[in-house]
Design an enzyme around this catalytic site. Sequence first.
Site, short mmCIF file in Angstrom:
data_model
loop_
_atom_site.label_atom_id
_atom_site.label_comp_id
_atom_site.label_asym_id
_atom_site.label_seq_id
_atom_site.Cartn_x
_atom_site.Cartn_y
_atom_site.Cartn_z
N MET A 135 56.15 53.48 31.46
CA MET A 135 57.35 55.11 31.45
C MET A 135 56.83 56.34 32.59
O MET A 135 55.77 56.18 32.18
CB MET A 135 57.66 55.30 29.84
CG MET A 135 58.44 56.72 30.08
SD MET A 135 59.26 57.67 28.66
CE MET A 135 60.48 56.46 27.91
N ILE A 154 58.35 59.74 34.21
CA ILE A 154 59.64 60.72 34.86
C ILE A 154 58.79 61.38 35.58
O ILE A 154 57.70 62.22 35.25
CB ILE A 154 59.07 61.27 32.91
CG1 ILE A 154 60.01 60.86 32.03
CG2 ILE A 154 61.03 62.60 33.23
CD1 ILE A 154 61.50 59.99 32.18
N GLN A 202 59.80 66.41 34.49
CA GLN A 202 58.91 66.78 33.60
C GLN A 202 59.27 68.28 32.83
O GLN A 202 59.71 68.73 33.00
CB GLN A 202 57.39 66.47 33.69
CG GLN A 202 57.37 65.21 34.08
CD GLN A 202 55.89 65.09 34.39
OE1 GLN A 202 54.62 65.49 34.06
NE2 GLN A 202 55.37 63.69 34.65
N LEU A 236 61.66 68.68 30.16
CA LEU A 236 62.72 69.09 30.11
C LEU A 236 63.60 67.85 29.38
O LEU A 236 64.36 68.07 28.56
CB LEU A 236 63.95 68.28 32.04
CG LEU A 236 63.34 69.19 32.60
CD1 LEU A 236 64.27 68.19 34.08
CD2 LEU A 236 64.08 70.73 32.36
N GLY A 237 62.29 67.52 28.14
CA GLY A 237 62.68 66.74 27.01
C GLY A 237 63.15 64.75 27.71
O GLY A 237 64.38 64.74 26.57
N LEU A 238 63.65 64.40 28.86
CA LEU A 238 63.91 63.53 29.41
C LEU A 238 62.84 61.68 28.91
O LEU A 238 63.67 61.28 28.15
CB LEU A 238 64.21 63.73 30.70
CG LEU A 238 64.90 64.56 31.33
CD1 LEU A 238 64.55 63.95 33.16
CD2 LEU A 238 66.17 63.82 31.27
N ALA A 239 62.11 62.40 28.66
CA ALA A 239 61.60 61.01 27.43
C ALA A 239 61.65 60.96 26.16
O ALA A 239 62.16 59.53 25.99
CB ALA A 239 59.89 61.69 27.90
N THR A 240 61.72 61.80 25.33
CA THR A 240 62.64 61.39 24.08
C THR A 240 63.28 61.07 24.12
O THR A 240 63.91 59.98 23.59
CB THR A 240 62.53 63.28 23.48
OG1 THR A 240 61.21 63.13 23.20
CG2 THR A 240 62.75 63.04 22.44
N GLU A 300 53.49 48.78 24.66
CA GLU A 300 52.13 47.52 24.79
C GLU A 300 51.44 48.82 25.25
O GLU A 300 51.71 50.05 26.07
CB GLU A 300 52.84 47.09 26.07
CG GLU A 300 51.41 46.53 26.63
CD GLU A 300 51.33 45.66 28.97
OE1 GLU A 300 51.17 45.44 29.06
OE2 GLU A 300 53.32 45.74 28.43
#
EC number: 2.3.1.48
Length: 444
Positions: free
Chosen positions: A268, A270, A275, A277-281, A303
């Site tokens: 993953m 971003i 970063q 900005l809540g995009l990973a969630t 993994e």
Amino acid sequence: MKKRVTRKRLLFRRYSYQHILRRNFRLCKRRPPRSVKKARMAQIQEYQEYLLDALEVVDFKLIRDKADINNDDLIFHPVMAHQIFGETETIFGYQDLHVRVFYTAGPLHIYLGVEYGTRVNEVSAGEMNADDVVGTIAHSLPDGCYFINLDEFLKTLDKADKFQPFGEKIGEYTRPSDDGSERLFEFYQCDYKVPSFLKFFARLQTFILWFVDAASYIDTDDAQWCYFVCYEKYKNGDGQYQYATAGYTTVYEYYAYPQNKRPRISQMMILPPFQKLGLATQLVETIYKYYQSQKNVVDITVEDPSEDFQRLRNFVDARFCKELKSFARNEIVKGFSKEMVREARETLKLNPRQVRKVYELLRLYYTNVNDDKEYRSYRLEVKKRLNAVYYKQIKDLKKMERHKMDTEMLRARLPNMKQRMEQLQEEYAVVEEGYKNTLAKLKA
């Protein structure tokens, strides 16, 4: 400033001279005598001011229009450079160096360039050679995917408004910006069979060498890979919508008997300007929903997750599980149950080990830590799980001893009871601290 110089000189003495020596002797047909090496080493040490920290001189930019080329507010620096420039992350041979690594914001065409004040080649009258910075970076890039001529690179911006996301849109996310307007992000699941997408992805995954430790490129010829890409949809100066690439995730779909699959989240990334900005969630939640709707998915795993990603995963899973019947407060306080495993697996595709972590997290969420009895009961519950491996090792040793096997060396490797209790307390403290950080976000 003084601290930085001291660190740079330390790095120079301990590591950098060896690779500088190798590069400066690379063109020699014969191995140089030791005396020549020693003399050249002394010469190199005279040029310590030409040894630079790659993390400070490499400038990244995501270019949306030509004006961005001169906008230094858009610059962001790499987190690491050892996969490009070696262990010390240093560049030798320049003063006032700026390494330009520019990407067009949507299709991610790449420009590589260097600007510098002086170079050691000229100062040393050709006796010393500066690092080939562009060549070193280019070596890590896919063939033919970058420009070294800025004008040619800028021509690609003329077609940037025609760039469209690859694949099928599976979700979107809006977030207020600093000026009060809304930013729109869209998530797409992409098909590996499209050659143009694979070329685009080859450019996209070049970021991981600078921002993800121990990362490597995936084999895009493997049909088991599934790709998820996040884009920002924005209006350009003419009021037309365009797309900027914001991040991606790769998932490997393992086979599970008889006709099922077990998706494993692998990478993953971003991009730094996107970063916090809540995009990973949102990306993880989108991937979960994508697979949760598929009946042939057994469970979703990760993994070798980093600590940051494990916290993110715990947060997302806890937020989903909190809505399940078996994770209601009155059920949580009864202890971990098979019903939790069943419901979380069938509904959310979580594996049993992750379900246990979510249970512990939500148990702490509902525990009154000011109540000694309630808090102690929680601690014992977690420590029982943490201590399971140790007790299994003891049990195995006793079984071996009953069969008259020599266990002296194995027992010597295990801590005694007092040492184990101290270790267990340290392990528990780390676990609880991680859970508290996740709960703070869950309660926000």
